[in-house]
Motif scaffolding. Structure first.
Motif, mmCIF file in Angstrom:
data_model
loop_
_atom_site.group_PDB
_atom_site.id
_atom_site.type_symbol
_atom_site.label_atom_id
_atom_site.label_comp_id
_atom_site.label_asym_id
_atom_site.label_seq_id
_atom_site.Cartn_x
_atom_site.Cartn_y
_atom_site.Cartn_z
ATOM 1 N N HIS A 89 28.458 34.278 39.616
ATOM 2 C CA HIS A 89 28.999 33.131 38.892
ATOM 3 C C HIS A 89 29.413 33.631 37.500
ATOM 4 N N ASP A 90 30.252 34.648 37.501
ATOM 5 C CA ASP A 90 30.684 35.299 36.268
ATOM 6 C C ASP A 90 32.127 34.886 35.992
ATOM 7 N N GLU A 91 32.315 33.966 35.061
ATOM 8 C CA GLU A 91 33.653 33.449 34.787
ATOM 9 C C GLU A 91 34.539 34.441 34.054
ATOM 10 N N ARG A 92 34.017 35.609 33.730
ATOM 11 C CA ARG A 92 34.883 36.664 33.202
ATOM 12 C C ARG A 92 35.740 37.249 34.316
ATOM 13 N N CYS A 93 35.330 37.056 35.569
ATOM 14 C CA CYS A 93 36.152 37.421 36.720
ATOM 15 C C CYS A 93 37.140 36.282 36.928
ATOM 16 N N PHE A 94 38.414 36.562 36.804
ATOM 17 C CA PHE A 94 39.414 35.497 36.756
ATOM 18 C C PHE A 94 39.399 34.599 37.990
ATOM 19 N N PHE A 95 39.203 35.178 39.173
ATOM 20 C CA PHE A 95 39.285 34.363 40.386
ATOM 21 C C PHE A 95 38.110 33.397 40.504
ATOM 22 N N ILE A 96 36.968 33.758 39.902
ATOM 23 C CA ILE A 96 35.827 32.839 39.881
ATOM 24 C C ILE A 96 36.117 31.678 38.940
ATOM 25 N N ALA A 97 36.625 32.010 37.758
ATOM 26 C CA ALA A 97 36.983 30.961 36.797
ATOM 27 C C ALA A 97 38.080 30.066 37.354
ATOM 28 N N ALA A 98 39.071 30.676 38.014
ATOM 29 C CA ALA A 98 40.188 29.900 38.558
ATOM 30 C C ALA A 98 39.727 28.983 39.682
#
Length: 243
Positions: free
Chosen positions: A19-28
């Motif tokens: 759950h790392d929103e620094r990874c763009f696809f997780i945030a997206a």
């Protein structure tokens, strides 16, 4: 996601949640409510990552709007649209699962995110360092969890499409495979041609001569592997007919 390969007998399968929103696809995935399924990631010469994702459950325009607001996304565009999904291309910087595992003994087999939660399946080679892989993920992605770890058995199933493709592309380097895939997705082989070699090179972040070298070398290997496979099957058939 770097090379979609079938699991090897004796390898260790690791399943992580992120759950790392620094990874763009997780945030997206959290901001759009869509599902992001990783297809392939390629290291560009400029240090950024070129990543292909199949996106479901959300309009492409919404994803593009969200991507424009994410600082780690340098470029985003639609490659192709289908009735229930969209293949999209992203150029990203910063933390990335593919980059995290790039120099370990692990091969990413499946990456997907939904509502801000990602599930990563990676196989560690039979002689690889499992602890190093796990520690690397924990160090670079705060809150990562190891959901499961298991040693893959010795039973080898019938050749699936994924396994067959892996056999055909086994001799290609990552850059050669990436060049063939980019050329295909960008319509370089279409008639009339939808993109130029220079445009495909820009997508990969390399010069046009470098792209062309990777592309044609990769195609030669791919076609050689295809026709050699056919010849082997033909020879076996002849032997069986003789018997």
């Amino acid at each position: 996601m770097t090379r979609q390969q079938p699991p090897r007998s004796g390898a260790v399968e690791l399943v992580f949640s992120l759950h790392d929103e620094r990874c763009f696809f997780i945030a997206a995935s959290e901001r759009t409510g869509g599902e992001f399924i990783g297809e392939r990631a390629v290291h560009r010469a400029d240090g950024n990552m070129l990543e292909f994702f199949t996106v479901r459950g959300v309009r492409p325009a919404t994803v593009l709007d969200v991507a424009a607001d994410l600082p780690m996304v340098r470029e985003a565009r639609v490659v192709s649209e289908h009735s229930d999904s969209t293949l999209m291309e992203f150029v990203v910087s910063g933390p990335c699962v593919a980059a995290t595992l790039a120099d370990t003994d692990a091969v990413i087999r499946d990456v997907r995110a939904d509502d801000g939660n990602a599930r990563i399946v990676a196989d560690v080679s039979p002689h690889g360092d499992v602890r190093k892989v796990v520690d690397r993920v924990f160090e670079r992605h705060e809150g990562a969890r190891l959901l499961s770890k298991r040693t893959l058995g010795d039973t080898i199933p019938g050749l699936s499409n994924t396994s067959h493709n892996a056999h055909l592309t086994a001799d290609l380097t990552d850059k050669q495979l990436a060049a063939v895939e980019v050329a295909t997705r960008e319509g370089y082989f279409s008639w009339p041609r939808e993109s130029t070699a220079a445009e495909c090179a820009t997508v990969m972040g390399v010069s046009q001569p470098t792209f062309s070298q990777h592309l044609w070398t990769g195609l030669e290997k791919l076609l050689r592997s295809l026709f050699e496979t056919d010849e082997e099957v033909s020879d076996d058939s002849l032997v069986n007919d003789t018997i």
